[in-house]
Scaffold this motif. Structure first.
Motif, mmCIF file in Angstrom:
data_model
loop_
_atom_site.group_PDB
_atom_site.id
_atom_site.type_symbol
_atom_site.label_atom_id
_atom_site.label_comp_id
_atom_site.label_asym_id
_atom_site.label_seq_id
_atom_site.Cartn_x
_atom_site.Cartn_y
_atom_site.Cartn_z
ATOM 1 N N THR A 52 0.799 -1.493 0.083
ATOM 2 C CA THR A 52 0.194 -0.500 -0.349
ATOM 3 C C THR A 52 0.648 1.101 -0.037
ATOM 4 O OG1 THR A 52 -1.840 -1.016 0.884
ATOM 5 C CG2 THR A 52 -1.655 1.107 1.399
ATOM 6 N N MET A 53 1.797 1.020 0.694
ATOM 7 C CA MET A 53 2.945 2.767 1.041
ATOM 8 C C MET A 53 3.122 2.091 -0.834
ATOM 9 S SD MET A 53 2.827 3.956 4.144
ATOM 10 C CE MET A 53 4.187 5.149 3.619
ATOM 11 N N GLU A 54 4.287 1.545 -1.216
ATOM 12 C CA GLU A 54 4.418 1.694 -2.703
ATOM 13 C C GLU A 54 3.648 1.961 -3.436
ATOM 14 O OE1 GLU A 54 7.339 0.010 -4.305
ATOM 15 O OE2 GLU A 54 7.318 0.300 -1.480
ATOM 16 N N LEU A 55 2.623 1.858 -3.599
ATOM 17 C CA LEU A 55 1.404 2.684 -4.162
ATOM 18 C C LEU A 55 1.447 3.978 -3.801
ATOM 19 C CD1 LEU A 55 -1.729 -0.006 -4.125
ATOM 20 C CD2 LEU A 55 -0.632 0.174 -6.355
ATOM 21 N N LEU A 56 1.502 4.410 -2.771
ATOM 22 C CA LEU A 56 1.391 6.090 -2.099
ATOM 23 C C LEU A 56 2.867 6.535 -2.672
ATOM 24 C CD1 LEU A 56 0.578 8.088 -0.364
ATOM 25 C CD2 LEU A 56 1.937 7.064 0.951
ATOM 26 N N LYS A 57 4.214 5.685 -2.802
ATOM 27 C CA LYS A 57 5.184 6.404 -3.022
ATOM 28 C C LYS A 57 5.091 6.674 -4.892
ATOM 29 C CE LYS A 57 7.462 4.603 0.713
ATOM 30 N NZ LYS A 57 7.691 6.465 1.692
ATOM 31 N N THR A 58 4.569 5.553 -5.410
ATOM 32 C CA THR A 58 4.079 6.151 -6.673
ATOM 33 C C THR A 58 3.303 7.074 -7.737
ATOM 34 O OG1 THR A 58 4.521 3.718 -7.315
ATOM 35 C CG2 THR A 58 3.611 4.516 -9.372
ATOM 36 N N ALA A 59 2.166 7.117 -6.446
ATOM 37 C CA ALA A 59 1.263 8.379 -6.268
ATOM 38 C C ALA A 59 1.881 9.737 -6.279
ATOM 39 C CB ALA A 59 -0.135 8.452 -6.085
ATOM 40 N N GLU A 60 2.867 9.632 -5.002
ATOM 41 C CA GLU A 60 3.507 10.706 -5.019
ATOM 42 C C GLU A 60 4.262 11.593 -6.010
ATOM 43 O OE1 GLU A 60 5.044 12.822 -0.645
ATOM 44 O OE2 GLU A 60 4.972 10.739 -0.686
ATOM 45 N N LEU A 61 4.870 10.380 -7.013
ATOM 46 C CA LEU A 61 6.137 11.349 -7.081
ATOM 47 C C LEU A 61 5.151 11.593 -9.288
ATOM 48 C CD1 LEU A 61 9.091 7.943 -7.228
ATOM 49 C CD2 LEU A 61 8.818 10.046 -6.630
ATOM 50 N N GLU A 62 4.263 10.505 -9.087
ATOM 51 C CA GLU A 62 3.634 10.841 -10.092
ATOM 52 C C GLU A 62 2.535 11.919 -10.185
ATOM 53 O OE1 GLU A 62 2.094 6.212 -11.420
ATOM 54 O OE2 GLU A 62 0.318 8.180 -10.948
ATOM 55 N N ASP A 63 2.446 13.054 -9.085
ATOM 56 C CA ASP A 63 1.932 13.835 -8.201
ATOM 57 C C ASP A 63 2.814 14.801 -8.399
ATOM 58 O OD1 ASP A 63 -0.222 15.595 -7.277
ATOM 59 O OD2 ASP A 63 1.570 15.696 -5.742
ATOM 60 N N PHE A 64 4.177 14.912 -7.558
ATOM 61 C CA PHE A 64 4.783 15.957 -8.027
ATOM 62 C C PHE A 64 5.628 15.973 -9.672
ATOM 63 C CE2 PHE A 64 9.490 17.478 -8.088
ATOM 64 C CZ PHE A 64 9.144 18.250 -7.250
ATOM 65 N N PHE A 65 5.767 15.573 -10.334
ATOM 66 C CA PHE A 65 6.122 15.306 -12.058
ATOM 67 C C PHE A 65 4.676 15.692 -12.536
ATOM 68 C CE2 PHE A 65 10.536 13.011 -10.212
ATOM 69 C CZ PHE A 65 11.144 14.207 -10.604
ATOM 70 N N GLY B 126 13.549 22.204 -6.681
ATOM 71 C CA GLY B 126 12.508 22.702 -6.095
ATOM 72 C C GLY B 126 10.397 22.290 -6.243
ATOM 73 N N ALA B 127 9.829 23.187 -5.066
ATOM 74 C CA ALA B 127 8.813 22.698 -4.393
ATOM 75 C C ALA B 127 7.733 21.711 -5.978
ATOM 76 C CB ALA B 127 8.072 23.300 -3.929
ATOM 77 N N SER B 128 8.077 22.226 -7.217
ATOM 78 C CA SER B 128 7.552 21.653 -8.334
ATOM 79 C C SER B 128 8.207 21.441 -9.951
ATOM 80 C CB SER B 128 6.690 23.274 -8.349
ATOM 81 O OG SER B 128 6.611 24.122 -9.517
ATOM 82 N N PRO B 129 7.846 20.267 -10.575
ATOM 83 C CA PRO B 129 8.441 21.097 -11.957
ATOM 84 C C PRO B 129 9.116 22.358 -12.163
ATOM 85 C CG PRO B 129 6.343 19.557 -11.646
ATOM 86 C CD PRO B 129 6.553 20.470 -10.524
ATOM 87 N N ALA C 253 9.641 19.069 -2.000
ATOM 88 C CA ALA C 253 11.295 19.152 -2.950
ATOM 89 C C ALA C 253 12.161 17.823 -2.738
ATOM 90 C CB ALA C 253 12.359 20.584 -2.788
ATOM 91 N N ALA C 254 11.970 17.804 -1.994
ATOM 92 C CA ALA C 254 12.675 16.880 -1.310
ATOM 93 C C ALA C 254 12.417 15.184 -2.113
ATOM 94 C CB ALA C 254 13.029 15.693 0.171
ATOM 95 N N SER C 255 11.155 15.263 -2.391
ATOM 96 C CA SER C 255 10.602 14.175 -2.967
ATOM 97 C C SER C 255 10.846 14.268 -4.375
ATOM 98 C CB SER C 255 8.620 14.763 -2.977
ATOM 99 O OG SER C 255 7.823 13.596 -4.171
ATOM 100 N N GLY C 256 10.771 15.616 -4.917
ATOM 101 C CA GLY C 256 11.476 15.335 -6.535
ATOM 102 C C GLY C 256 13.085 14.893 -6.387
ATOM 103 N N LEU C 257 13.527 15.087 -5.789
ATOM 104 C CA LEU C 257 14.709 14.478 -5.717
ATOM 105 C C LEU C 257 15.779 13.104 -5.226
ATOM 106 C CD1 LEU C 257 18.248 14.733 -5.301
ATOM 107 C CD2 LEU C 257 17.764 15.493 -2.760
ATOM 108 N N ALA C 258 14.222 12.611 -4.433
ATOM 109 C CA ALA C 258 13.999 10.843 -4.468
ATOM 110 C C ALA C 258 13.187 10.351 -5.502
ATOM 111 C CB ALA C 258 12.854 10.748 -3.525
ATOM 112 N N GLY C 259 12.860 11.036 -6.163
ATOM 113 C CA GLY C 259 12.103 10.555 -7.536
ATOM 114 C C GLY C 259 12.956 10.768 -8.833
ATOM 115 N N LEU C 260 14.785 11.568 -8.266
ATOM 116 C CA LEU C 260 15.492 11.728 -9.704
ATOM 117 C C LEU C 260 15.679 10.841 -10.356
ATOM 118 C CD1 LEU C 260 17.398 13.594 -11.592
ATOM 119 C CD2 LEU C 260 18.771 13.253 -9.546
#
Length: 1002
Positions: free
Chosen positions: A635-648, A865-868, A916-923
């Protein structure tokens, strides 16, 4: 031109035994039937007999035909004492109903109106509607039904280019006889979920329904399909698959591209109504095309198909650009601009809304200008230009006051939306003093209360209630108990009224929204039983039509309420249902808003965390407990996937990732996967070791934990020696509970899957209180955005080409960049260097197109930054966005060669906030590389040069990437590498700790 209004009537009738006479209307410009009178509740045209004869035939021919406000066209028999009350032209004796023939060369629109033939026992008459451009039915009915006896339903034939049905019906039903036939031939057929096309018979044979249109939606007239259809997903060729480079042809079924028109947003003008009110001032040809497009646009947006609306509009731009009618151009360009705004394209939105406003002023028509100004105000408000938005709304209200006598109901509908927008603007402007914020809310409410019951009124009540709830929850209002109580009462009454109106109108979506949000108010007041009853009602209604964007919210709330009431089993089921509803529509949820879309962290993340929390509750059954641990992690894996898709803002971000070979329940030898999950009252740590997954629970209040993590980050970045207290405290919370397990399996590599605020800190700098050693001294540390997004394959032995890019010029300059690139090239034995003026966007693109690189180093200014839009690297001539980087790097992906390592040695590779850290994590995921190395905060230029150089030295020796970074950082800690500046102490973690290895660590 013929106008029948204010209860006006055109009729032929007979009281003898003969048939009623026929009516034939021919108009060169238009026919308009609308309004009620003091004695007659509708304006209508009908031919009737009050005896045993047949109803007469009725024909209307005109370029434009408009029915509104209960207007009716009938043919049939009526008893004389029911004429003023009967809702249909019927033959209640043995006589048959007459036929109705409508022929319009442009468009026929019906708003809260009807075209009917019908009988109690005999045959229903036929209805034929021939409209060259548009038939638009809104809250309206076309019917040839027979209520009883053996009579057959009449036939209905419709053949315009566009057929749009919104909350409407086309019926040819019968009771004892056969249902009539319904034939619809249209270039486009758009129907709302609650509209209906029917040709049924209670006792006889059903009639036939034939809809010939490329965009047909006749679900309400068909048998429901089985619930287990063939899964064609594996054949769907999606845009994501196109970007993955797969050489496969597939079939694709596209769904919605955004949410249906939302309640909690800037409210657009109902331009189709504005066009109707202004029709007498518009060229008939222009009006017909315009009305078709506006109705089409509103209908598409209401069901979440914004791109289809845009496609229809794009084909008409040239036509309206050439038009000489300023009024038509104003409404067209304003509607197109509003559509772009809902899709997030503010540049095109501004272009077309500005054009619309200019043409509206040229038209000198206050009806048109007021509608256009509201949309322009929404644009300004969405950009935060509050003063310009307020001016536009104020001018709009002034014009509405000048036109009170023209189109009163339509203008009242527009005025309610403007008043709500003004109240929303006051909230956005942060004027929370009671006199500032309460007055516009009360003004809007008072106006809406005076409107006749309708779907528009119900929607506006919900919109105002959602805004009022946000105001009530603001701290300034919370501290004022009187205002808070007043707002609570207003919200509850408005939502209850909206729900009842929607129920009466049989609009399941609006009713579900009203009762669902009302349940939220009861939940906030801890009236859980009442809240659950309302939420269950909302759930039932949301399931009556396709409304997943609210269904998942009610499912999740019912889970929370079951938990509050002590029913854990039903709570778990409800949350699982919410996730199942949410997952397929995540990509829709954050598009379709004119303003800021709802926060991912408010509307999506809590749903996943809620299910995770329930799954992590201890169970006495060991088998069930382990199974739920896996479910919680997934379930957390689904959340992390959704979070990256949302950031980018990229639903395809994770679609092209290769499936990893990580076992579900075991980690590789000497490796531990640490999965911290912060819940309100505790920290749950899932740790996967070579023998399986286990759970550690650490009691800590979430807010306290978050504050400690943030303070640790600030102390490190500020070079404060006080960081050590927090480094040890966090070690005790995150690592100490696992220490015995790590020792037992001789773990030397930690794979961290951080969530939330933990993405802000370098785990490498945590300190063991017992030994005073940094975590990196005992373990190699790697960060992954999600286990499912990480490639666990060992790298190929073959070393590919190396690309080294750098920018030493800039503000501030990076003098060590040239030396860094040369050192790395010498260590690696080869490499193409693009330095300063050679490091351009064009040259970078050409290099990736020409050559397949396995290692890429970019030493340049940049930031996450906080957005793409705020995330980029600097080339000598322009910014390199993450989309640019992804596009360049995926050239290799199409040749089935993935970049092994991307290193960003930059002055500012990461900014200090969680987004921003979420974006860095998904680099690594976004760039399409197996591994990436970057930094969390501003990095000293010399320290970056030394760390990156030593990292590549270990990498070329064949060490794993995790071990290579560990060795480089330890060399700085142990002073094996020192600065040329004797005053600079590179042992301080601010110099070496911010570098993170992201993704594959082997």
């Amino acid at each position: 031109r013929l106008n029948v209004s204010d209860g006006g009537t055109i009729t032929t009738s007979t009281r003898g035994t003969g048939d009623s006479g026929d009516i034939s209307i021919k108009a060169e410009e238009s026919v308009n039937i609308s309004g009620t009178g003091t004695r007659i509740e509708k304006s209508w045209v009908y031919t009737a007999t009050h005896s045993s004869g047949h109803g007469g035939n009725l024909s209307i021919s005109a370029p434009l035909l408009t029915l509104s406000d209960k207007a009716a066209i009938y043919s049939g028999w009526l008893p004389s004492d029911e004429t003023k009350n009967n809702a249909s032209a019927e033959s209640m004796s043995k006589g048959n109903a007459g036929n109705i023939d409508i022929s319009v060369s442009n468009s026929f629109t019906a708003d809260t109106a009807s075209v009917k033939t019908g009988t109690e026992e005999s045959d229903g008459g036929d209805i034929r509607i021939n409209a060259s451009d548009l038939l638009y039915l809104n809250n309206s009915t076309v019917s040839t039904s027979v209520k009883g006896g053996d009579g057959n339903g009449g036939n209905i034939t419709v053949d315009p280019n566009f057929v749009v049905m919104n909350h409407s019906e086309i019926r040819a039903d019968a009771y004892g006889g056969d249902g009539g036939d319904v034939n619809i031939s249209a270039g486009h057929f758009i129907s709302s979920a609650d509209s209906k096309v029917s040709a049924s018979s209670e006792l006889g044979i059903d009639g036939n329904i034939l809809i010939e249109a490329p965009d047909a939606d006749i679900s309400s007239g068909l048998t429901v399909l089985p619930g287990n259809p063939l899964d064609a997903g594996k054949w769907a060729k999606t845009p994501c698959a196109e970007r993955s480079g797969e050489n496969i042809s597939r079939f694709a079924e596209t769904g919605r591209d955004a949410v249906p028109t939302p309640f909690d947003d800037w409210l657009a003008s109902p331009l189709s109504l504005a066009a109707e009110q202004a029709m007498t001032h518009l060229n008939p040809e222009d009006f017909s095309s315009l009305q078709a497009l506006l109705c089409l646009c509103e209908s598409y947006q209401s069901i979440g198909h914004h791109q289809k609306a845009l496609s229809a509009f794009s084909q008409a731009v040239t036509f309206f650009e050439k038009s000489a009618d300023h009024g038509a151009k104003a409404l067209f360009f304003s509607s197109l601009g509003d559509l772009y705004l809902s899709l997030g394209d503010k540049k095109d939105a501004e272009t077309y809304l500005t054009q619309g406003t200019e043409h509206a002023r040229e038209s000198e028509n206050p009806l048109i200008l007021s509608s256009v100004l509201n949309n322009m105000g929404n644009f300004f408000a969405s950009k935060g230009n509050d003063a310009e938005a307020a001016a536009a709304y104020k001018e709009c209200l002034g014009l509405l006051g000048e036109t009170e006598d023209a189109g009163e109901l339509s203008l009242s509908k527009l005025k309610s939306k403007v008043l709500i927008n003004i109240a929303r603007l006051a909230f956005q402007h942060r004027t929370y003093q009671d006199i500032d914020i309460m007055k516009p809310v009360e003004n809007a409410r008072a106006h809406i209360e005076n409107l006749p019951d309708s779907r528009d009124k119900a929607r506006d009540l919900i919109s105002l209630s959602l805004l009022a709830r946000k105001i009530r929850n603001h701290s300034d209002i919370k501290n004022n108990s009187q205002s808070g109580r007043h707002l609570k009462l207003m919200i509850s009454e408005s939502l209850d009224k909206a729900g009842k109106i929607a129920e009466h109108l049989q609009d399941a979506h609006i009713a579900s929204s009203a009762f669902g949000y009302l349940g939220q108010i009861y939940e906030e007041e801890k009236q859980y039983a009442d809240a659950l009853n309302l939420t269950r009602k909302a759930l039932f209604l949301a399931q009556q039509q396709y409304s997943p964007e609210i269904l998942y919210l009610w499912q999740y709330r019912s889970g929370r309420l079951f938990k509050a009431l002590g029913d854990r089993d039903n709570a778990l089921k409800a949350c699982q249902n919410a996730i199942a509803t949410l997952n397929p529509i995540r990509g829709e949820l954050f598009r379709g808003y004119r303003g800021k879309s709802p926060s991912f962290y408010e509307n999506v993340k809590p749903v996943y965390l809620g299910l995770t929390e329930l799954l992590l509750e201890q169970s006495e059954d060991e088998t069930l407990r382990k199974s739920r641990l896996i479910q919680a992690r997934d379930t957390m894996e689904l959340l992390k996937t959704a979070e990256l898709e949302d950031f980018f803002l990229d639903e395809c971000l994770t679609a092209s990732q290769k499936k990893n070979n990580m076992p579900d329940t075991a980690a590789p030898p000497r490796t531990a996967v640490i999965y911290p999950i912060s819940l309100p009252d505790r920290l749950e740590i899932l740790v996967t070791l070579p023998d399986g997954i286990r759970q550690k629970t650490v009691p800590v209040i979430s807010e306290d934990f978050r504050e400690e993590v943030r303070t640790f980050r600030e102390r490190l970045e500020d070079f404060s020696t006080r960081y050590k207290f927090f480094a040890k405290r966090l070690y005790d919370l995150l690592i100490a509970p696992l220490k015995s397990d790590l020792s037992q399996y001789q773990v030397d590599t930690l794979v961290i899957v951080p969530d939330d605020v933990l993405r802000l800190i370098p785990f490498a700098a945590l300190i063991n209180p017992e030994t005073n050693r940094f975590l990196i001294e005992d373990y190699a540390v790697v960060t992954v955005p999600a286990l499912s997004l990480t490639d666990y394959q060992s790298p190929a032995k073959k070393r590919g080409e190396i690309l080294l890019c750098g920018l030493s010029q800039g503000n501030p300059p990076l003098p060590y960049v040239p030396d860094e690139l040369k050192r790395v090239r010498d260590i690696m034995g080869q490499g193409k260097i693009l330095l300063n003026q050679d490091f351009t966007l064009a040259n970078l693109s050409e290099e990736f197109r020409r050559q397949v690189y396995s290692t890429v180093l970019m030493s340049t200014h940049g930031t996450f930054g906080a957005s793409p839009e705020d995330t980029y690297l600097m080339a000598s001539d322009s910014r390199i966005t993450m989309d640019d980087l992804e596009r360049f790097i995926r050239f290799g992906a199409f040749r089935e060669e993935q970049i092994e390592l991307l290193t960003l040695s930059a002055c500012r590779s990461g900014a200090g906030d969680e987004r921003a850290a979420s974006g860095l994590a998904g680099l690594a995921v976004k760039a399409g590389v197996r591994s990436a190395m970057a930094s969390l905060w501003n990095v000293d230029d010399e320290a970056a040069c030394l760390t990156v150089t030593e990292f590549h030295r270990g990498f070329v020796r064949g060490e794993s990437k995790a071990k290579s970074l560990q060795d480089a950082q330890k060399k700085l800690i142990y002073k094996e590498i020192v600065s040329q500046d004797k005053q600079k102490d590179l042992t301080y973690p601010a110099y070496w700790a911010p570098f993170l290895l992201i993704g594959n660590w082997l």
